[in-house]
Design an enzyme around this catalytic site. Sequence first.
Site, mmCIF file in Angstrom:
data_model
loop_
_atom_site.group_PDB
_atom_site.id
_atom_site.type_symbol
_atom_site.label_atom_id
_atom_site.label_comp_id
_atom_site.label_asym_id
_atom_site.label_seq_id
_atom_site.Cartn_x
_atom_site.Cartn_y
_atom_site.Cartn_z
ATOM 1 N N TYR A 21 0.844 -1.203 0.000
ATOM 2 C CA TYR A 21 0.000 0.000 0.000
ATOM 3 C C TYR A 21 0.876 1.248 0.000
ATOM 4 O O TYR A 21 1.854 1.313 0.743
ATOM 5 C CB TYR A 21 -0.897 0.028 1.253
ATOM 6 N N GLU A 64 -0.446 4.856 -0.360
ATOM 7 C CA GLU A 64 -1.244 6.091 -0.517
ATOM 8 C C GLU A 64 -0.350 7.314 -0.356
ATOM 9 O O GLU A 64 0.467 7.387 0.558
ATOM 10 C CB GLU A 64 -2.371 6.110 0.515
ATOM 11 N N ASP A 80 -7.479 13.766 -24.646
ATOM 12 C CA ASP A 80 -7.536 12.353 -24.245
ATOM 13 C C ASP A 80 -6.882 11.558 -25.378
ATOM 14 O O ASP A 80 -7.485 11.347 -26.435
ATOM 15 C CB ASP A 80 -9.003 11.952 -24.046
ATOM 16 N N THR A 131 -4.750 6.210 -21.385
ATOM 17 C CA THR A 131 -4.549 4.879 -20.836
ATOM 18 C C THR A 131 -3.154 4.446 -21.269
ATOM 19 O O THR A 131 -2.519 5.074 -22.121
ATOM 20 C CB THR A 131 -5.589 3.873 -21.364
ATOM 21 N N LYS A 134 -3.130 0.720 -24.800
ATOM 22 C CA LYS A 134 -3.603 0.615 -26.186
ATOM 23 C C LYS A 134 -2.372 0.660 -27.099
ATOM 24 O O LYS A 134 -1.542 -0.237 -27.041
ATOM 25 C CB LYS A 134 -4.640 1.695 -26.460
ATOM 26 N N ARG A 164 -2.661 -2.483 -18.090
ATOM 27 C CA ARG A 164 -3.916 -1.750 -17.915
ATOM 28 C C ARG A 164 -3.681 -0.664 -16.881
ATOM 29 O O ARG A 164 -3.474 -0.960 -15.704
ATOM 30 C CB ARG A 164 -5.033 -2.663 -17.397
HETATM 31 N N1 DSN Z 1 -13.131 0.684 -24.099
HETATM 32 C C1 DSN Z 1 -12.197 1.602 -24.673
HETATM 33 C C2 DSN Z 1 -12.118 1.447 -26.147
HETATM 34 O O1 DSN Z 1 -12.353 0.355 -26.594
HETATM 35 O O2 DSN Z 1 -11.839 2.389 -26.870
HETATM 36 C C3 DSN Z 1 -12.589 2.951 -24.300
HETATM 37 O O3 DSN Z 1 -13.014 3.009 -22.982
#
Ligand code: DSN
Length: 426
Positions: free
Chosen positions: A59, A61, A205, A231, A234, A240
């Site tokens: 942990y 924090e 974003d 994120t 991708k 993740r």
């Molecule tokens: N689920 C993601 C995507 O597939 O683009 C976005 O949240």
Amino acid sequence: MTESLTDLTTHLAEVDPDVARLVEAEGQRQSEKIRLIASENYVSQAVLDASGTLLTNKYSEGYSGKRYYEGQQMIDQIETLAIERAESLFGVEHANVQPYSGSPANLAVYLAFCEPGDTIMGMGLPAGGHLTHGWGVSATGKWFKPVRYGVRKEDGRTDFDEVRELALKERPKIIWCGGTAIPRTIEFDKFGEIAAEIDAILVADIAHIAGLVAGGAHPTPVGHAPVITTTTHKTLRGPRGAMIMSTEEHAKALDRAVFPGLQGGPHNHTTAAIAVALAEASTPDFREYAAQIVANARALAGAMMERGFDLVSGGTDNHLILCDLTSKDIGGKPAAQAMDRAGIELNYNSVPFDPRKPFDPSGIRIGTSAATTRGLTETHMNDIARWMDEAISAAKTDDEDELARIAAGIKEFLEPFPIPGWSQSV
Ligand code: DSN
């Protein structure tokens, strides 16, 4: 489950054969199908290694040097490493690597800059925006007053006259650019000019395109958007997770919004894996990878159009293709489901001005980042377009034998292109 569950040093396969079997089957599934889901990828073995470490036990924090728990000697170094790598790779003044994923990262942005009821602006979901950019079913559409811009019907591109007009009329506190189904270059400079006119904060974003930005295959939002969310899993090809990057001016507000505003302890194993992915994304190999993703998407888009597929905006500039299947006389959902049975994994998706419902829309969304990780190049894209076309024809005649034949062909085709992190165990 077996009695050996009580032995804490025994490995998964022995302790819990049920879960182990399903993990193994998922490896096989990921290996045998062409992954064209635009938001997915295959992480490296090194990223997997870091994700599966005992850092999960800790942990932490707070932030490096200011934690609420003792024992942070290593965690502070790991988080600092991840932050420094993010700042250097993207050329930003500040990075926060703690958000659990994209939606919490975006929520933290609202918490940093908005009060409930404030006006915010983003691209509508059917035009390619994200739920968290103010769509009605999301908390962000319920707790704030959302104003939405779309794309032009004629060419599927952002209409900056519309964006400017809406912004001047509604004067949102923040403007989002970026989204989940945008096949074209995001013009951060134009959004930045509009935001500056009304003194709004532009938030980019870049979840989908972060790897392309890092690898020089898409323009950077830095210098136009003082706040950037992404994120990490991708095109960036990490675990993740998510990050918020910003100018120094907004650093404190964003850090406070993530912790203690929204989250508790960061997921330290994920932070370590993000650090590894960021190091990987700083290499010349990754620049080549990013360029290849785009080259593959362009080749696939070209091959699809030759086969009569109707692509939103008539093609792609990035990793993503959005296809309206109306002209193929099939809905996106039955097409996606049939393609999955044929060994092609993608998702059904709304298209701009879609007359159908989001759960049964007109389109499919396709991305090339995962297939590119496996080593596929432009020369393979024609085969993929052909298999998609054949699968759609088979779906329309309920020809399950044909779908199985395509799946067998794809499985064989993929054998020379293994995925990292899994190998056939016999
Ligand atoms: N689920 C993601 C995507 O597939 O683009 C976005 O949240």
